[in-house]
Design a protein around this motif. Sequence first.
Motif, PDB file in Angstrom:
ATOM      1  N   MET A  82       0.815  -1.216   0.000  1.00  0.00           N
ATOM      2  CA  MET A  82       0.000   0.000   0.000  1.00  0.00           C
ATOM      3  C   MET A  82       0.848   1.264   0.000  1.00  0.00           C
ATOM      4  N   GLU A  83       2.091   1.159   0.493  1.00  0.00           N
ATOM      5  CA  GLU A  83       2.973   2.329   0.483  1.00  0.00           C
ATOM      6  C   GLU A  83       3.755   2.431  -0.819  1.00  0.00           C
ATOM      7  N   GLY A  84       3.490   1.531  -1.759  1.00  0.00           N
ATOM      8  CA  GLY A  84       4.210   1.547  -3.026  1.00  0.00           C
ATOM      9  C   GLY A  84       5.592   0.935  -2.941  1.00  0.00           C
ATOM     10  N   LYS A  85       5.846   0.164  -1.899  1.00  0.00           N
ATOM     11  CA  LYS A  85       7.160  -0.432  -1.713  1.00  0.00           C
ATOM     12  C   LYS A  85       7.039  -1.954  -1.681  1.00  0.00           C
ATOM     13  N   GLY A  86       8.187  -2.602  -1.790  1.00  0.00           N
ATOM     14  CA  GLY A  86       8.228  -4.054  -1.638  1.00  0.00           C
ATOM     15  C   GLY A  86       7.981  -4.844  -2.900  1.00  0.00           C
ATOM     16  N   ALA A  87       7.870  -4.170  -4.048  1.00  0.00           N
ATOM     17  CA  ALA A  87       7.638  -4.898  -5.297  1.00  0.00           C
ATOM     18  C   ALA A  87       8.880  -5.696  -5.675  1.00  0.00           C
ATOM     19  N   VAL A  88       8.651  -6.927  -6.139  1.00  0.00           N
ATOM     20  CA  VAL A  88       9.733  -7.770  -6.649  1.00  0.00           C
ATOM     21  C   VAL A  88       9.356  -8.157  -8.075  1.00  0.00           C
ATOM     22  N   HIS A  89      10.143  -7.662  -9.038  1.00  0.00           N
ATOM     23  CA  HIS A  89       9.820  -7.875 -10.445  1.00  0.00           C
ATOM     24  C   HIS A  89      10.458  -9.157 -10.970  1.00  0.00           C
ATOM     25  N   ILE A  90       9.969  -9.591 -12.127  1.00  0.00           N
ATOM     26  CA  ILE A  90      10.473 -10.829 -12.723  1.00  0.00           C
ATOM     27  C   ILE A  90      11.976 -10.742 -12.955  1.00  0.00           C
ATOM     28  N   ARG A  91      12.464  -9.572 -13.367  1.00  0.00           N
ATOM     29  CA  ARG A  91      13.886  -9.451 -13.662  1.00  0.00           C
ATOM     30  C   ARG A  91      14.726  -9.709 -12.413  1.00  0.00           C
ATOM     31  N   ASP A  92      14.252  -9.234 -11.270  1.00  0.00           N
ATOM     32  CA  ASP A  92      14.975  -9.490 -10.022  1.00  0.00           C
ATOM     33  C   ASP A  92      15.017 -10.982  -9.713  1.00  0.00           C
ATOM     34  N   LEU A  93      13.911 -11.663 -10.000  1.00  0.00           N
ATOM     35  CA  LEU A  93      13.858 -13.100  -9.730  1.00  0.00           C
ATOM     36  C   LEU A  93      14.776 -13.877 -10.668  1.00  0.00           C
ATOM     37  N   VAL A  94      14.826 -13.446 -11.947  1.00  0.00           N
ATOM     38  CA  VAL A  94      15.704 -14.131 -12.901  1.00  0.00           C
ATOM     39  C   VAL A  94      17.160 -13.976 -12.473  1.00  0.00           C
ATOM     40  N   GLU A 107       6.797 -15.945 -18.962  1.00  0.00           N
ATOM     41  CA  GLU A 107       6.671 -15.059 -20.125  1.00  0.00           C
ATOM     42  C   GLU A 107       7.679 -13.923 -20.005  1.00  0.00           C
ATOM     43  N   CYS A 108       8.397 -13.672 -21.083  1.00  0.00           N
ATOM     44  CA  CYS A 108       9.296 -12.518 -21.154  1.00  0.00           C
ATOM     45  C   CYS A 108       8.522 -11.334 -21.702  1.00  0.00           C
ATOM     46  N   ARG A 109       8.496 -10.239 -20.935  1.00  0.00           N
ATOM     47  CA  ARG A 109       7.760  -9.054 -21.367  1.00  0.00           C
ATOM     48  C   ARG A 109       8.629  -7.812 -21.445  1.00  0.00           C
ATOM     49  N   GLY A 110       9.799  -7.850 -20.834  1.00  0.00           N
ATOM     50  CA  GLY A 110      10.616  -6.639 -20.782  1.00  0.00           C
ATOM     51  C   GLY A 110      12.078  -6.952 -20.623  1.00  0.00           C
ATOM     52  N   GLY A 111      12.745  -6.207 -19.728  1.00  0.00           N
ATOM     53  CA  GLY A 111      14.182  -6.311 -19.578  1.00  0.00           C
ATOM     54  C   GLY A 111      14.682  -7.658 -19.111  1.00  0.00           C
ATOM     55  N   GLU A 112      13.773  -8.514 -18.561  1.00  0.00           N
ATOM     56  CA  GLU A 112      14.223  -9.843 -18.135  1.00  0.00           C
ATOM     57  C   GLU A 112      14.694 -10.689 -19.314  1.00  0.00           C
ATOM     58  N   ALA A 113      14.347 -10.262 -20.539  1.00  0.00           N
ATOM     59  CA  ALA A 113      14.811 -11.003 -21.729  1.00  0.00           C
ATOM     60  C   ALA A 113      16.334 -11.007 -21.791  1.00  0.00           C
ATOM     61  N   LEU A 114      16.980  -9.895 -21.419  1.00  0.00           N
ATOM     62  CA  LEU A 114      18.449  -9.839 -21.429  1.00  0.00           C
ATOM     63  C   LEU A 114      19.032 -10.832 -20.433  1.00  0.00           C
ATOM     64  N   GLU A 142      14.852  -8.408 -29.453  1.00  0.00           N
ATOM     65  CA  GLU A 142      15.757  -7.264 -29.521  1.00  0.00           C
ATOM     66  C   GLU A 142      15.187  -6.077 -28.752  1.00  0.00           C
ATOM     67  N   VAL A 143      13.900  -5.825 -28.949  1.00  0.00           N
ATOM     68  CA  VAL A 143      13.264  -4.684 -28.278  1.00  0.00           C
ATOM     69  C   VAL A 143      13.239  -4.901 -26.766  1.00  0.00           C
ATOM     70  N   MET A 144      12.881  -6.117 -26.330  1.00  0.00           N
ATOM     71  CA  MET A 144      12.808  -6.383 -24.893  1.00  0.00           C
ATOM     72  C   MET A 144      14.191  -6.288 -24.246  1.00  0.00           C
ATOM     73  N   THR A 145      15.228  -6.691 -24.979  1.00  0.00           N
ATOM     74  CA  THR A 145      16.585  -6.576 -24.443  1.00  0.00           C
ATOM     75  C   THR A 145      16.966  -5.110 -24.261  1.00  0.00           C
ATOM     76  N   LEU A 146      16.567  -4.262 -25.206  1.00  0.00           N
ATOM     77  CA  LEU A 146      16.840  -2.827 -25.075  1.00  0.00           C
ATOM     78  C   LEU A 146      16.086  -2.226 -23.894  1.00  0.00           C
ATOM     79  N   MET A 147      14.950  -2.846 -23.512  1.00  0.00           N
ATOM     80  CA  MET A 147      14.169  -2.346 -22.379  1.00  0.00           C
ATOM     81  C   MET A 147      14.892  -2.555 -21.052  1.00  0.00           C
ATOM     82  N   ALA A 148      15.986  -3.323 -21.064  1.00  0.00           N
ATOM     83  CA  ALA A 148      16.755  -3.520 -19.833  1.00  0.00           C
ATOM     84  C   ALA A 148      17.460  -2.243 -19.400  1.00  0.00           C
TER      85      ALA A 148
END
Length: 648
Positions: A479-491, A506-513, A543-549
């Motif tokens: 609720m405070e906007g903190k504590g998020a853990v994204h897929i890239r952090d898990l990878v 599913e790869c959607r963003g920078g986790e592709a790199l 290529e695009v998702m890798t650039l999103m990293a």
Amino acid sequence: MLNLQVHTRNAPVRAFAIDQGCTIGKDASCDILVKGMLVGKLQARIVREHNAYYIEDQGGIAATLVNGSPITRYGPLTEVDQIEIGTATFKIMRPVSAARAAQEQAQAQAASVPQQNSPPASHGSQTATAIPTHAQSSSAPGETAADAWSLNGTSAASQTSAVAPSHVAEPAAPLAAPQFNVQQAAPRESTPAPRPAPVEAPLRMQPLHAKKTAAEELPVAPINSPHGIELRKLAHMKVIAALDLRRLNVARMEEDELRKTVSTALDEIFNHDSSFRTPDIPIEILKKSIFDEIIGLGPLEELIADESVTEIMVNCHNEIFIEQSGRLTRSPVIFTDDRAVLGAIERIVAPIGRRIDESSPMVDARLADGSRVNAVIPPLALKGPSITIRKFSKRKLQGEDLIKFGTLSPEMLEFLHTAVEQGANIIISGGTGSGKTTLLNVLSSYIPDNERIVTVEDAAELQLSQPNLVSLEARPANMEGKGAVHIRDLVKNCLRMRPDRIVIGECRGGEALDMLQAMNTGHDGSLTTAHANTPRDCIARLEVMTLMAGLDLPVQAIREQICSAVDIIVQQSRFSCGSRRVTHVTEVSGMESGVITLQDVFVFKEEGFSEQGKIQGKFVPTAYIPDFYQELIRRRIPVNTEIFTRID
């Protein structure tokens, strides 16, 4: 058709003819504008249900009043009801017959003949007496002149003032045009008009673009009729009151105890109140409907239990669509109101530690059986809380099931089985709803049991059964906007967990790199999915998702990473008939002049559609033996190369 007159202080009376429904508030996007500090941007909504009209309060500093009492939902609306919003009063007017409207119109035109030499009146005064030609020609006997008007076009406010019902006591006042973002009909010049000859009433015209759609009204079961919904609401409220009187803390009850308590409370209510016993609604059906809405997911329970339903889409409380056999149809079941939909969403997200509220109005979740859920609530969802459920089969699908469904051929399955076992890096590409996750589940089952697997997902959907398995799931912010853990952090973290295989839902963003780096650093046999329409598009999307990293990498370096990391792209497509096919099994064969080269191993060749509208075609090998297989042959691993030349 519902005819409304809006009376506001120091303003002319406005008239509206409502067909399907309308919105009321001070926001410019509302169909009926009502100004005032205490009025909400969207204060109220009038909806049409089964040829009756209901008003629903949507929230504001001041409550919506009907006959002087605040309401949440009220209806059906009748002529005796008076609605108050801020300083505006809404009166429901009695319909006027078309014949009378035409007669009064002719009288109004005849009265204007002596004034033909007078200067033209202003636009504001003409609006009160002008009727567009198309409105005159589309009315049928028994309808009001306003029936030819709707909130999607010109309003009834521009009808002649003489059309107002005779029982209205107020003096005739010019009706101001409603504040819609539509172009009003041009006023008619004040010229003499001949008395119209009697003609047969034309048929009700349909718009040229109108066509039969899945959204048309369906036959309604008594339990979903307005009377049935009122009974469900009343019983629901009585159960809550009964549990509250007993001072029971339902939040701390075990599910079995809660089910027993609610069932007992419902039985007591039905035994003591005979008003719930109606000839058209069996008491067992009424009890199950209320029980599901209190304990479970309401009307969604029967849809989830139906194995033929693969997707459930709740657009609003009374609009539910389902997918069966690849076809979208409208379901006859409905929720009682928006609060019931919100309750179902809360019961879905609470067990997995997620939340949904105004500060976080979107959520991805899952059901106990692994089905994927996405929910969106107002203010993002304009029609009301929305739920989309992607169901998964209760029985774990095998490769043979996909062959039976016609998704791929036995030769394709044999090749993919060998590729997974021998550690090929595979990306499953496809559009939304094409079956990527189902195929990923099947291919993941071919990973040998003696290898350690780490899965990473946004919302856990994979159903792997290997013994050495670790499943990681991303976490949204609190609720405070903190504590998020994204897929890239898990990878990144899973690389420290000594995995043999990494499976990303599913790869959607920078986790592709990070995925490409893992594939290039000894984690052969990794699997993931990506959204793309062709294998070539999949390469471009990587290529695009890798650039999103966020790293300023040259495209050439990215392509070299992709070329060395990815072995096979499996392209899955969903056709217009709802059929799902693996259309390409493609090998990433190398680079030429800075461009990644692809070589198809298997393709699906379309041959048109059957009489039932289903796609027809066959799976064809291209006779190309992939480099991956040739490497296995050099390592003296027995493989079957006949599958690349066998044509049935």
